[in-house]
Scaffold this active site. Structure first.
Site, PDB file in Angstrom:
ATOM      1  N   SER A   1     -11.478  65.099  70.326  1.00 25.18           N
ATOM      2  CA  SER A   1     -12.197  66.052  69.462  1.00 25.18           C
ATOM      3  C   SER A   1     -11.186  66.942  68.738  1.00 25.18           C
ATOM      4  O   SER A   1     -11.383  67.307  67.583  1.00 25.18           O
ATOM      5  CB  SER A   1     -13.124  66.931  70.301  1.00 25.18           C
ATOM      6  OG  SER A   1     -14.028  66.128  71.006  1.00 25.18           O
ATOM      7  N   GLU A   2     -10.076  67.240  69.431  1.00 26.03           N
ATOM      8  CA  GLU A   2      -9.049  68.103  68.837  1.00 26.03           C
ATOM      9  C   GLU A   2      -8.279  67.383  67.723  1.00 26.03           C
ATOM     10  O   GLU A   2      -7.708  68.026  66.841  1.00 26.03           O
ATOM     11  CB  GLU A   2      -8.055  68.572  69.915  1.00 26.03           C
ATOM     12  CG  GLU A   2      -8.643  69.572  70.908  1.00 26.03           C
ATOM     13  CD  GLU A   2      -9.541  68.940  71.968  1.00 26.03           C
ATOM     14  OE1 GLU A   2      -9.493  67.704  72.154  1.00 26.03           O
ATOM     15  OE2 GLU A   2     -10.309  69.682  72.606  1.00 26.03           O
TER      16      GLU A   2
ATOM     17  N   ARG B   1       3.684  57.954  60.043  1.00 25.19           N
ATOM     18  CA  ARG B   1       2.977  57.971  61.340  1.00 25.19           C
ATOM     19  C   ARG B   1       1.973  56.826  61.460  1.00 25.19           C
ATOM     20  O   ARG B   1       1.771  56.262  62.535  1.00 25.19           O
ATOM     21  CB  ARG B   1       2.252  59.312  61.513  1.00 25.19           C
ATOM     22  CG  ARG B   1       3.181  60.500  61.698  1.00 25.19           C
ATOM     23  CD  ARG B   1       2.381  61.797  61.784  1.00 25.19           C
ATOM     24  NE  ARG B   1       1.474  61.790  62.907  1.00 25.19           N
ATOM     25  CZ  ARG B   1       1.807  62.113  64.160  1.00 25.19           C
ATOM     26  NH1 ARG B   1       3.030  62.509  64.432  1.00 25.19           N
ATOM     27  NH2 ARG B   1       0.924  62.075  65.124  1.00 25.19           N
TER      28      ARG B   1
ATOM     29  N   TRP C   1       7.052  57.193  67.762  1.00 32.33           N
ATOM     30  CA  TRP C   1       7.552  55.810  67.621  1.00 32.33           C
ATOM     31  C   TRP C   1       7.871  55.547  66.150  1.00 32.33           C
ATOM     32  O   TRP C   1       8.924  54.991  65.823  1.00 32.33           O
ATOM     33  CB  TRP C   1       6.481  54.827  68.119  1.00 32.33           C
ATOM     34  CG  TRP C   1       6.906  53.391  68.092  1.00 32.33           C
ATOM     35  CD1 TRP C   1       7.472  52.678  69.103  1.00 32.33           C
ATOM     36  CD2 TRP C   1       6.761  52.481  66.991  1.00 32.33           C
ATOM     37  NE1 TRP C   1       7.706  51.384  68.708  1.00 32.33           N
ATOM     38  CE2 TRP C   1       7.281  51.234  67.418  1.00 32.33           C
ATOM     39  CE3 TRP C   1       6.257  52.586  65.697  1.00 32.33           C
ATOM     40  CZ2 TRP C   1       7.300  50.109  66.584  1.00 32.33           C
ATOM     41  CZ3 TRP C   1       6.288  51.470  64.875  1.00 32.33           C
ATOM     42  CH2 TRP C   1       6.801  50.246  65.311  1.00 32.33           C
TER      43      TRP C   1
ATOM     44  N   LEU D   1     -14.453  42.471  82.011  1.00 33.08           N
ATOM     45  CA  LEU D   1     -13.914  43.822  81.797  1.00 33.08           C
ATOM     46  C   LEU D   1     -14.926  44.707  81.074  1.00 33.08           C
ATOM     47  O   LEU D   1     -15.550  44.280  80.103  1.00 33.08           O
ATOM     48  CB  LEU D   1     -12.638  43.721  80.941  1.00 33.08           C
ATOM     49  CG  LEU D   1     -11.900  45.035  80.684  1.00 33.08           C
ATOM     50  CD1 LEU D   1     -11.265  45.569  81.972  1.00 33.08           C
ATOM     51  CD2 LEU D   1     -10.813  44.854  79.625  1.00 33.08           C
TER      52      LEU D   1
ATOM     53  N   ASP E   1      -0.413  57.771  74.005  1.00 33.70           N
ATOM     54  CA  ASP E   1       0.267  58.806  73.209  1.00 33.70           C
ATOM     55  C   ASP E   1       1.651  58.338  72.767  1.00 33.70           C
ATOM     56  O   ASP E   1       2.292  57.536  73.452  1.00 33.70           O
ATOM     57  CB  ASP E   1       0.381  60.088  74.063  1.00 33.70           C
ATOM     58  CG  ASP E   1       0.649  61.321  73.206  1.00 33.70           C
ATOM     59  OD1 ASP E   1       0.530  61.232  71.973  1.00 33.70           O
ATOM     60  OD2 ASP E   1       0.979  62.365  73.792  1.00 33.70           O
ATOM     61  N   GLY E   2       2.104  58.853  71.630  1.00 30.38           N
ATOM     62  CA  GLY E   2       3.475  58.601  71.183  1.00 30.38           C
ATOM     63  C   GLY E   2       3.591  57.745  69.931  1.00 30.38           C
ATOM     64  O   GLY E   2       4.701  57.365  69.537  1.00 30.38           O
TER      65      GLY E   2
ATOM     66  N   HIS F   1       0.493  54.111  64.471  1.00 34.93           N
ATOM     67  CA  HIS F   1      -0.901  53.860  64.872  1.00 34.93           C
ATOM     68  C   HIS F   1      -1.224  52.365  64.771  1.00 34.93           C
ATOM     69  O   HIS F   1      -1.900  51.811  65.630  1.00 34.93           O
ATOM     70  CB  HIS F   1      -1.861  54.683  64.006  1.00 34.93           C
ATOM     71  CG  HIS F   1      -1.705  56.170  64.183  1.00 34.93           C
ATOM     72  ND1 HIS F   1      -1.593  56.761  65.418  1.00 34.93           N
ATOM     73  CD2 HIS F   1      -1.637  57.188  63.276  1.00 34.93           C
ATOM     74  CE1 HIS F   1      -1.468  58.081  65.270  1.00 34.93           C
ATOM     75  NE2 HIS F   1      -1.481  58.360  63.980  1.00 34.93           N
TER      76      HIS F   1
END
Ligand code: IPE
Ligand code: IPE
Ligand code: MG
Length: 264
Positions: free
Chosen positions: A77-78, A44, A36, A146, A31-32, A48
């Site tokens: 989903s939100e 924005r 940033w 991993l 998040d953030g 990303h």
């Protein structure tokens, strides 16, 4: 007095994670990105894009530290409720990252899974996800270093409801009522142990509908760092913090420190 059955089952289930200072499974709420970018007077989307670099750094750091499972919350989903332009940028970024990173994931023995409501994505992205998952699943050293899981169009409540539907179907077929273990087999992360450590960046202290079932006993690490600033060093700090936690799973500190000790 004999220990209660439930207690001893829980102890068996958790013993491996407790013994290890390195979490087997790390989940991250990344998040953030927006803040940033805003701090730099950038759109924005710039946040990303930079966030993708942090993803790369954290994958490498996980491999270096010997973490076996890394689960990243990329799109909830939100998040569909965000402005259409931002959603569309995020989808494009998801597609280009899958295309760019897949060879390096394969080279590094990373097995990729994408979990969530995949049918909400457009066909081209669905196809990319399908082929990326398949390619990382079949190569020689798949998942040997991993298991990387991207939660996209994911919600913890959706996960529990879809598991409940499948569990109901199983009951119709077998007439055997579910227990915790059989129910969990229907959850999206059934291939992985529960997360030992949850990291959330950006100073927010909430779960935001992430792995509601699976986080039952995760240690939770909140950091003020915004996701694009979170890299290998910040990840190491989170792991050091985790190594200092005492995981008790309902027992007392004395029991954890001396499992064979006399009852008080
Ligand atoms: C996380 O960063 C990325 C997604 C949720 C897709 P945000 O975009 O939520 O960044 P903030 O919280 O607005 O700073
Ligand atoms: C959570 O971040 C979802 C992801 C990181 C993908 P949000 O930024 O959407 O969370 P809220 O809405 O602020 O809780
Ligand atoms: Mg946010």
């Amino acid at each position: 007095m004999a220990p209660p059955l439930v207690g001893s089952m829980a102890a068996d289930r958790h013993s491996v994670a407790e013994r290890s200072a390195v979490p087997r499974h790390v989940a991250i709420i990344m998040d953030g990105n927006g803040r940033w970018a805003k701090a730099r007077f950038l759109p924005r989307v710039a946040g990303h894009s930079r966030g993708v670099e942090s993803v790369r750094a954290v994958i490498e750091a996980s491999i270096a530290h010997g973490v076996e499972y890394l689960t990243l919350f990329a799109f909830s989903s939100e998040n569909w409720a965000r402005p259409a332009e931002e959603v569309s940028v995020l989808m494009r970024l998801f597609m280009s990252s899958l295309q760019k990173e897949i060879d390096s994931l394969i080279r590094n023995g990373v097995r990729l899974r994408v979990v969530g409501q995949i049918d909400t994505f457009e066909p081209k992205l669905r196809e990319l996800i399908r082929s990326a998952q398949e390619r990382t699943a079949v190569h020689g050293n798949a998942g040997t270093r991993l298991h990387l899981t991207i939660c996209a169009s994911y919600s913890g409540r959706w996960d529990i409801v879809q598991a409940a539907s499948r569990s109901a179907q199983a009951y119709r077929d077998t007439e055997v009522l579910p227990n915790e273990a059989s129910f969990a087999q229907h959850l999206a992360l059934s291939f992985a142990p529960d997360p030992d450590l949850l990291i959330r960046t950006s100073g927010e202290q909430r779960i935001s509908n992430f792995l509601l079932w699976q986080l039952a006993y995760a240690e939770i690490y909140f950091t003020e760092a915004l996701w694009p600033d979170f890299g290998a060093e910040a990840f190491s700090r989170a792991l050091s913090w985790y190594a200092g936690r005492e995981r008790r799973f309902g027992r007392t500190s004395e029991q954890v420190q001396d499992p064979g000790g006399a009852p008080c």
